[in-house]
Design a protein around this motif. Structure first.
Motif, PDB file in Angstrom:
ATOM      1  N   TYR A 251       0.823  -1.222   0.000  1.00 24.16           N
ATOM      2  CA  TYR A 251       0.000   0.000   0.000  1.00 24.16           C
ATOM      3  C   TYR A 251       0.853   1.266   0.000  1.00 24.16           C
ATOM      4  O   TYR A 251       0.671   2.156  -0.829  1.00 24.16           O
ATOM      5  CB  TYR A 251      -1.002  -0.071   1.161  1.00 24.16           C
ATOM      6  CG  TYR A 251      -1.920  -1.217   0.891  1.00 24.16           C
ATOM      7  CD1 TYR A 251      -1.661  -2.503   1.381  1.00 24.16           C
ATOM      8  CD2 TYR A 251      -2.988  -1.069   0.003  1.00 24.16           C
ATOM      9  CE1 TYR A 251      -2.448  -3.572   1.027  1.00 24.16           C
ATOM     10  CE2 TYR A 251      -3.782  -2.134  -0.362  1.00 24.16           C
ATOM     11  CZ  TYR A 251      -3.497  -3.391   0.149  1.00 24.16           C
ATOM     12  OH  TYR A 251      -4.266  -4.461  -0.243  1.00 24.16           O
ATOM     13  N   LEU A 252       1.817   1.348   0.877  1.00 23.62           N
ATOM     14  CA  LEU A 252       2.606   2.584   0.934  1.00 23.62           C
ATOM     15  C   LEU A 252       3.654   2.661  -0.178  1.00 23.62           C
ATOM     16  O   LEU A 252       4.021   3.765  -0.606  1.00 23.62           O
ATOM     17  CB  LEU A 252       3.257   2.727   2.309  1.00 23.62           C
ATOM     18  CG  LEU A 252       2.267   2.997   3.449  1.00 23.62           C
ATOM     19  CD1 LEU A 252       3.021   3.185   4.762  1.00 23.62           C
ATOM     20  CD2 LEU A 252       1.375   4.203   3.170  1.00 23.62           C
ATOM     21  N   ASP A 253       4.119   1.532  -0.716  1.00 25.77           N
ATOM     22  CA  ASP A 253       5.066   1.619  -1.856  1.00 25.77           C
ATOM     23  C   ASP A 253       4.433   2.340  -3.055  1.00 25.77           C
ATOM     24  O   ASP A 253       5.043   3.275  -3.601  1.00 25.77           O
ATOM     25  CB  ASP A 253       5.532   0.213  -2.265  1.00 25.77           C
ATOM     26  CG  ASP A 253       6.759  -0.243  -1.461  1.00 25.77           C
ATOM     27  OD1 ASP A 253       7.009   0.341  -0.387  1.00 25.77           O
ATOM     28  OD2 ASP A 253       7.431  -1.180  -1.905  1.00 25.77           O
ATOM     29  N   PRO A 254       3.221   1.961  -3.516  1.00 24.72           N
ATOM     30  CA  PRO A 254       2.631   2.697  -4.650  1.00 24.72           C
ATOM     31  C   PRO A 254       2.405   4.171  -4.329  1.00 24.72           C
ATOM     32  O   PRO A 254       2.640   5.039  -5.164  1.00 24.72           O
ATOM     33  CB  PRO A 254       1.300   1.981  -4.892  1.00 24.72           C
ATOM     34  CG  PRO A 254       1.481   0.612  -4.314  1.00 24.72           C
ATOM     35  CD  PRO A 254       2.394   0.794  -3.151  1.00 24.72           C
ATOM     36  N   VAL A 255       1.986   4.473  -3.098  1.00 27.34           N
ATOM     37  CA  VAL A 255       1.668   5.857  -2.736  1.00 27.34           C
ATOM     38  C   VAL A 255       2.928   6.713  -2.701  1.00 27.34           C
ATOM     39  O   VAL A 255       2.941   7.850  -3.161  1.00 27.34           O
ATOM     40  CB  VAL A 255       0.938   5.896  -1.365  1.00 27.34           C
ATOM     41  CG1 VAL A 255       0.828   7.340  -0.838  1.00 27.34           C
ATOM     42  CG2 VAL A 255      -0.445   5.266  -1.481  1.00 27.34           C
ATOM     43  N   PHE A 256       4.019   6.163  -2.165  1.00 24.30           N
ATOM     44  CA  PHE A 256       5.243   6.973  -2.024  1.00 24.30           C
ATOM     45  C   PHE A 256       6.274   6.701  -3.123  1.00 24.30           C
ATOM     46  O   PHE A 256       7.020   7.587  -3.507  1.00 24.30           O
ATOM     47  CB  PHE A 256       5.882   6.705  -0.653  1.00 24.30           C
ATOM     48  CG  PHE A 256       5.209   7.429   0.478  1.00 24.30           C
ATOM     49  CD1 PHE A 256       4.288   6.786   1.283  1.00 24.30           C
ATOM     50  CD2 PHE A 256       5.491   8.771   0.722  1.00 24.30           C
ATOM     51  CE1 PHE A 256       3.657   7.452   2.326  1.00 24.30           C
ATOM     52  CE2 PHE A 256       4.866   9.456   1.769  1.00 24.30           C
ATOM     53  CZ  PHE A 256       3.940   8.795   2.571  1.00 24.30           C
ATOM     54  N   LEU A 257       6.327   5.463  -3.627  1.00 25.63           N
ATOM     55  CA  LEU A 257       7.372   5.098  -4.580  1.00 25.63           C
ATOM     56  C   LEU A 257       6.837   4.915  -6.001  1.00 25.63           C
ATOM     57  O   LEU A 257       7.593   4.754  -6.932  1.00 25.63           O
ATOM     58  CB  LEU A 257       8.072   3.802  -4.127  1.00 25.63           C
ATOM     59  CG  LEU A 257       8.577   3.784  -2.673  1.00 25.63           C
ATOM     60  CD1 LEU A 257       9.225   2.438  -2.356  1.00 25.63           C
ATOM     61  CD2 LEU A 257       9.543   4.935  -2.424  1.00 25.63           C
ATOM     62  N   GLY A 258       5.498   4.902  -6.145  1.00 22.43           N
ATOM     63  CA  GLY A 258       4.899   4.768  -7.469  1.00 22.43           C
ATOM     64  C   GLY A 258       5.064   3.391  -8.077  1.00 22.43           C
ATOM     65  O   GLY A 258       5.042   3.228  -9.298  1.00 22.43           O
ATOM     66  N   ARG A 259       5.229   2.373  -7.219  1.00 22.95           N
ATOM     67  CA  ARG A 259       5.342   1.001  -7.731  1.00 22.95           C
ATOM     68  C   ARG A 259       4.978   0.015  -6.613  1.00 22.95           C
ATOM     69  O   ARG A 259       5.054   0.349  -5.429  1.00 22.95           O
ATOM     70  CB  ARG A 259       6.766   0.708  -8.194  1.00 22.95           C
ATOM     71  CG  ARG A 259       7.792   0.748  -7.086  1.00 22.95           C
ATOM     72  CD  ARG A 259       9.204   0.374  -7.568  1.00 22.95           C
ATOM     73  NE  ARG A 259      10.123   0.207  -6.436  1.00 22.95           N
ATOM     74  CZ  ARG A 259      10.801   1.203  -5.863  1.00 22.95           C
ATOM     75  NH1 ARG A 259      10.660   2.402  -6.339  1.00 22.95           N
ATOM     76  NH2 ARG A 259      11.598   0.991  -4.826  1.00 22.95           N
ATOM     77  N   TYR A 260       4.615  -1.210  -7.006  1.00 22.27           N
ATOM     78  CA  TYR A 260       4.377  -2.257  -6.014  1.00 22.27           C
ATOM     79  C   TYR A 260       5.703  -2.910  -5.622  1.00 22.27           C
ATOM     80  O   TYR A 260       6.644  -2.909  -6.427  1.00 22.27           O
ATOM     81  CB  TYR A 260       3.431  -3.312  -6.600  1.00 22.27           C
ATOM     82  CG  TYR A 260       1.987  -2.882  -6.647  1.00 22.27           C
ATOM     83  CD1 TYR A 260       1.348  -2.597  -7.850  1.00 22.27           C
ATOM     84  CD2 TYR A 260       1.248  -2.767  -5.476  1.00 22.27           C
ATOM     85  CE1 TYR A 260       0.026  -2.193  -7.886  1.00 22.27           C
ATOM     86  CE2 TYR A 260      -0.082  -2.357  -5.506  1.00 22.27           C
ATOM     87  CZ  TYR A 260      -0.682  -2.074  -6.704  1.00 22.27           C
ATOM     88  OH  TYR A 260      -1.995  -1.668  -6.739  1.00 22.27           O
ATOM     89  N   PRO A 261       5.761  -3.487  -4.415  1.00 22.51           N
ATOM     90  CA  PRO A 261       6.963  -4.264  -4.060  1.00 22.51           C
ATOM     91  C   PRO A 261       7.073  -5.486  -4.973  1.00 22.51           C
ATOM     92  O   PRO A 261       6.069  -6.151  -5.253  1.00 22.51           O
ATOM     93  CB  PRO A 261       6.717  -4.670  -2.608  1.00 22.51           C
ATOM     94  CG  PRO A 261       5.239  -4.577  -2.412  1.00 22.51           C
ATOM     95  CD  PRO A 261       4.760  -3.502  -3.336  1.00 22.51           C
ATOM     96  N   GLU A 262       8.262  -5.773  -5.437  1.00 25.71           N
ATOM     97  CA  GLU A 262       8.488  -6.882  -6.374  1.00 25.71           C
ATOM     98  C   GLU A 262       7.907  -8.194  -5.822  1.00 25.71           C
ATOM     99  O   GLU A 262       7.326  -8.998  -6.530  1.00 25.71           O
ATOM    100  CB  GLU A 262      10.000  -7.030  -6.619  1.00 25.71           C
ATOM    101  CG  GLU A 262      10.350  -7.824  -7.853  1.00 25.71           C
ATOM    102  CD  GLU A 262       9.676  -7.322  -9.127  1.00 25.71           C
ATOM    103  OE1 GLU A 262       9.484  -6.094  -9.289  1.00 25.71           O
ATOM    104  OE2 GLU A 262       9.281  -8.196  -9.939  1.00 25.71           O
TER     105      GLU A 262
END
Ligand SMILES: OC[C@@H]1[C@@H](O)[C@H](O)[C@@H](O)c2nc(CNc3ccccc3)cn21
Length: 449
Positions: A251-262
């Protein structure tokens, strides 16, 4: 010599609730049903056949409940809007009576010096939208943004803290994968689609806020449960990593990093779709804070049969467990907060939910309710937050879950999280000892810890 604990000046002390869990009157004054209306009235879904038809009757007793907040000395009150009360069909015509309810509540909170912290969506999706696919329909990002605009337009002159979603993981995992929560789907291909559309809707609502010139804080609320490997074997370490990717980083990876965790692809396998790149431009709208809901941790062992993460949480023999079966592990909160700070650039954080369900004794003579386990839970977790602050985490505030005993979703009324006891037969409210303890905490800005 115990160190005198000091929380930062201006640290905000509050308590949280959600609309469906406390309001009752789900169809009053023109309100449209949510997916919980159908779910709770379907036999077998909710323990003891409990429903939110009355709950804490807050829709009618809201003035009394604000008085309780004042008695406890709350500086903030986190609550959610019932989308269907304001937009009975989820889109289109506004139900003025529904909007007026929240308008009056906000005014009364402010008149009592209590900061309203509004959550736009806390699981009660309008049934009319679910009938059009709900979180499985990509159009819901626009439907949610339109609803958000209605609320911004009505309340942004007084509400200075907005959260788009409460816990998208629970909605996807409970509502679409395991079927334990409304709308009760059990489909591993639907879960990632619902989860992704929840994040798209979050981004669309943030974008709408910025476009209307919104100058206050807007963020997202996520549940985070740190995942520890049962052993340092590669299998267990990888199992914990999968569980972490699924519940936390997804959830927070897309919001802050613009991608899903691998690692999420390893979790879902063939059920994981490819997403359009532009979706991430929408999802990663800059936000002003993250609301963290923390309750417990889990210690995970590799388990090929445990879908979707292929990890099983192990019970910790020497630990205390709450009535919901969650280990009391305050250190996990410090680890959670430092993880968020380090991974996402130390954004402002609020604890938007933290609390425990323990068996509470009946109201004693003189109206006291002795709940020492809950007092101990709060003491331990607030000390853990203070440790995170000492480590440089930008903590802005804390909201206890919950102000009132309430409808604990599929558990019905059997699990009591409140600082305030509710007699659901009489609707009598009684402050528990933990409410008096919390009042001292607030008055001393945490010094009594
Ligand atoms: O269960 C207590 C609260 C619940 O009443 C709130 O509505 C909800 O926001 C909430 N989220 C969690 C944390 N995560 C969770 C994990 C598994 C199932 C359900 C919730 C606990 N709680």
């Amino acid at each position: 010599m115990t160190q005198t604990i000091r929380f930062p000046d201006g640290f905000l002390w509050g308590a949280s609730t959600s609309a469906y869990q406390i309001e009752g009157s789900p169809l009053a004054d023109g309100a449209g049903p949510s997916i919980w209306q159908r779910f709770v009235h379907t036999p077998g879904n909710i323990r003891d056949g409990d429903t939110g038809d009355i709950a804490c009757d807050h829709y009618r007793r809201w003035e009394q409940d604000v008085e309780l907040m004042k008695q406890i000395g709350l500086q903030a009150y986190r609550f959610s809007i019932n989308w269907g009360r304001v937009l009975p069909q989820g889109r289109g015509a506004v139900n003025q009576a529904g909007l007026d309810f929240y308008d009056r509540l906000v005014d009364r909170l402010l008149a009592n010096g209590i900061k309203p912290m509004v959550t736009l969506f806390h699981w009660d999706l309008p049934e009319a939208l679910d009938n059009q696919g709900g979180w499985l329909n990509r159009d819901i990002a626009d439907w949610f943004a339109d609803y958000a605009r209605v609320m911004y337009g009505k309340l942004d002159d007084r509400v200075t803290s907005w959260a788009t979603l409460n816990e998208p993981w629970v909605v996807a995992d409970g509502g679409y994968l395991h079927g334990t929560l409304a709308p009760g789907h059990r489909n591993r291909f639907e879960a990632p689609i619902a989860s992704h559309n929840l994040l798209r809707a979050h981004g669309a609502a943030v974008k709408a806020y910025r476009e209307m010139g919104g100058k206050h804080d807007i963020g997202i609320v996520v549940n985070i449960e740190p995942k520890y490997p049962a052993t340092n074997s590669p299998a267990d370490v990888d199992a914990a990593a999968r569980a972490h990717a699924y519940m936390n980083a997804q959830y927070l990876d897309p919001v802050f990093l613009g991608r899903y965790p691998e690692k999420i692809k390893d979790v879902y396998g063939e059920a994981w779709p490819e997403w359009p790149a532009e979706d991430f431009e929408l999802i990663k709208q800059p936000i002003d804070f993250v609301g963290v809901n923390y309750y417990t941790r889990s210690v995970n062992k590799d388990d090929a049969l445990a879908y979707p993460v292929r990890a099983t949480p192990l019970r910790q023999t020497s630990a205390t467990y709450t009535e919901t079966g969650w280990e009391v592990y305050a250190r996990g909160l410090t680890d959670t907060l430092t993880w968020v700070a380090q991974r996402y650039g130390n954004p402002p954080l609020y604890i938007t939910e933290n609390g425990a369900a323990f068996f509470d004794p009946p109201v004693a003579e003189g109206g006291r309710i002795n709940d020492p386990l809950r007092v101990d839970y709060y003491q331990k977790h607030l000390r853990a937050i203070h440790d995170a602050i000492e480590a440089g985490v930008d903590m802005r505030g804390y909201c206890a879950w919950s102000l009132l005993d309430n409808l604990e979703w599929a558990h019905g009324f059997s699990k009591r999280f409140g600082l305030v006891h509710v007699n659901f037969a009489t609707q009598e409210r009684t402050l528990k000892d933990s409410a008096y303890y919390y009042r001292e905490l607030i008055a001393s800005n945490g010094k009594v810890l």
